[in-house]
Design a protein around this motif. Structure first.
Motif, short mmCIF file in Angstrom:
data_model
loop_
_atom_site.label_atom_id
_atom_site.label_comp_id
_atom_site.label_asym_id
_atom_site.label_seq_id
_atom_site.Cartn_x
_atom_site.Cartn_y
_atom_site.Cartn_z
N LYS A 10 18.59 4.97 2.68
CA LYS A 10 18.32 6.40 3.53
C LYS A 10 16.81 5.87 2.81
N PHE A 11 16.16 5.16 1.87
CA PHE A 11 15.01 5.21 1.05
C PHE A 11 14.15 4.53 2.19
N ILE A 12 14.45 3.86 2.62
CA ILE A 12 13.31 3.28 4.26
C ILE A 12 13.43 4.31 5.33
N GLY A 13 13.74 5.12 5.39
CA GLY A 13 13.98 5.99 6.37
C GLY A 13 12.33 7.29 6.25
N GLN A 14 13.05 7.71 4.71
CA GLN A 14 11.90 8.27 3.92
C GLN A 14 10.44 8.22 3.80
N ILE A 15 10.60 6.72 3.40
CA ILE A 15 9.57 6.44 3.28
C ILE A 15 8.38 6.13 4.18
N LYS A 16 9.23 5.62 5.41
CA LYS A 16 8.30 4.87 6.70
C LYS A 16 8.14 6.43 6.85
N LYS A 17 8.94 7.26 6.60
CA LYS A 17 8.00 9.00 7.08
C LYS A 17 6.98 9.20 6.57
N LEU A 18 7.35 8.92 4.95
CA LEU A 18 6.02 9.26 4.62
C LEU A 18 5.20 8.68 4.86
N VAL A 19 4.96 7.47 5.06
CA VAL A 19 3.38 6.93 5.47
C VAL A 19 3.32 7.01 6.48
N SER A 20 4.02 7.46 7.33
CA SER A 20 3.25 7.66 9.30
C SER A 20 2.58 8.79 8.97
N GLU A 21 2.93 9.70 8.42
CA GLU A 21 2.49 10.90 7.98
C GLU A 21 1.61 11.06 7.31
N ASN A 22 1.06 10.25 6.67
CA ASN A 22 0.61 9.70 5.77
C ASN A 22 -0.85 8.64 6.20
N ALA A 23 -0.95 8.63 7.75
CA ALA A 23 -1.58 6.90 7.75
C ALA A 23 -3.19 7.15 7.30
N ASN A 24 -3.37 7.76 7.25
CA ASN A 24 -5.10 7.75 6.86
C ASN A 24 -5.17 7.18 5.33
N GLU A 25 -4.31 7.83 4.67
CA GLU A 25 -3.68 7.08 3.07
C GLU A 25 -3.45 6.18 2.91
N LYS A 26 -4.20 5.22 1.60
CA LYS A 26 -3.77 3.62 1.33
C LYS A 26 -2.26 4.77 0.31
N PHE A 27 -1.80 3.75 0.78
CA PHE A 27 -0.76 3.86 -0.31
C PHE A 27 -0.18 2.02 -1.11
N VAL A 28 0.02 1.73 -2.19
CA VAL A 28 0.72 1.03 -3.06
C VAL A 28 2.17 1.25 -3.15
N VAL A 29 3.29 0.30 -3.25
CA VAL A 29 4.72 0.37 -3.33
C VAL A 29 4.76 -1.07 -4.49
N ILE A 30 5.63 -0.17 -5.45
CA ILE A 30 6.20 -1.19 -6.23
C ILE A 30 7.17 -1.59 -6.85
N THR A 31 7.84 -2.61 -5.86
CA THR A 31 9.10 -2.91 -6.57
C THR A 31 9.61 -3.16 -7.52
N ASP A 32 10.98 -3.42 -7.83
CA ASP A 32 11.51 -3.87 -8.85
C ASP A 32 11.68 -6.06 -8.85
N VAL A 33 11.93 -6.57 -8.29
CA VAL A 33 12.27 -7.55 -8.25
C VAL A 33 11.82 -8.71 -6.94
N LEU A 34 11.20 -9.31 -6.72
CA LEU A 34 10.58 -10.82 -5.54
C LEU A 34 12.23 -11.08 -4.70
N GLY A 35 12.48 -11.39 -3.38
CA GLY A 35 13.89 -11.64 -3.04
C GLY A 35 14.32 -10.64 -2.69
N GLY A 36 14.51 -9.53 -3.79
CA GLY A 36 15.80 -8.39 -3.95
C GLY A 36 15.65 -7.47 -2.49
N SER A 37 16.89 -6.87 -2.55
CA SER A 37 16.71 -6.11 -0.89
C SER A 37 15.59 -5.18 -0.65
#
Length: 139
Positions: free
Chosen positions: A42-69
């Motif tokens: 569900k998080f994927i859709g929430q993040i997509k929505k946040l990013v698309s609704e704020n297309a003029n802003e820059k986002f830095v996304v930090i994830t836990d582990v390389l290669g993880g889902s």
């Protein structure tokens, strides 16, 4: 700049909580838990929505582990959005540096944040041995 923390389980939520304990409340930091409590992706859709609704802003996304889902999903999102920078290997020094550093958000900025985060990973046993060795050399 907005910061998105996303991880398997509750790591991102705890990271945001600890960040705010140290630097104070932050409205520009959002945290998502993935695959926890039956929430699935569900998080994927929430993040997509946040990013698309704020297309003029820059986002830095930090994830836990390389290669993880989680990181793989965010890499797909990165390919679709030019306003995202993606960092993996979430740790508190990295998140604090990002939240408190000022400057234009570009590749050089992200590289400097990553370098600072890497400095927070230290083998204390080795450090203590080096200090003890230096102390004995001075005698």
């Amino acid at each position: 700049m907005r910061i998105i923390l996303v991880s398997h389980g509750k790591l991102a939520l705890g990271m945001k909580d600890t960040l705010q304990l140290i630097v104070g409340p932050r409205n520009d930091v959002t945290a998502y838990e993935a695959y926890e409590d039956g929430k699935g992706d569900k998080f994927i859709g929430q993040i997509k929505k946040l990013v698309s609704e704020n297309a003029n802003e820059k986002f830095v996304v930090i994830t836990d582990v390389l290669g993880g889902s989680v990181n793989n999903e965010m890499t797909s999102l990165l390919k679709e959005n030019r306003n995202i920078y993606l960092i993996t290997g979430m740790n508190l020094p990295l998140v604090i540096t990002l939240a408190t550093k000022t400057g234009e958000v570009n590749s050089e900025f992200i590289d400097s944040v990553v370098r600072e985060g890497q400095k927070g990973v230290i083998n204390i046993n080795q450090m203590m041995n080096e200090v003890a060795s230096e102390d004995s050399d001075e005698l």
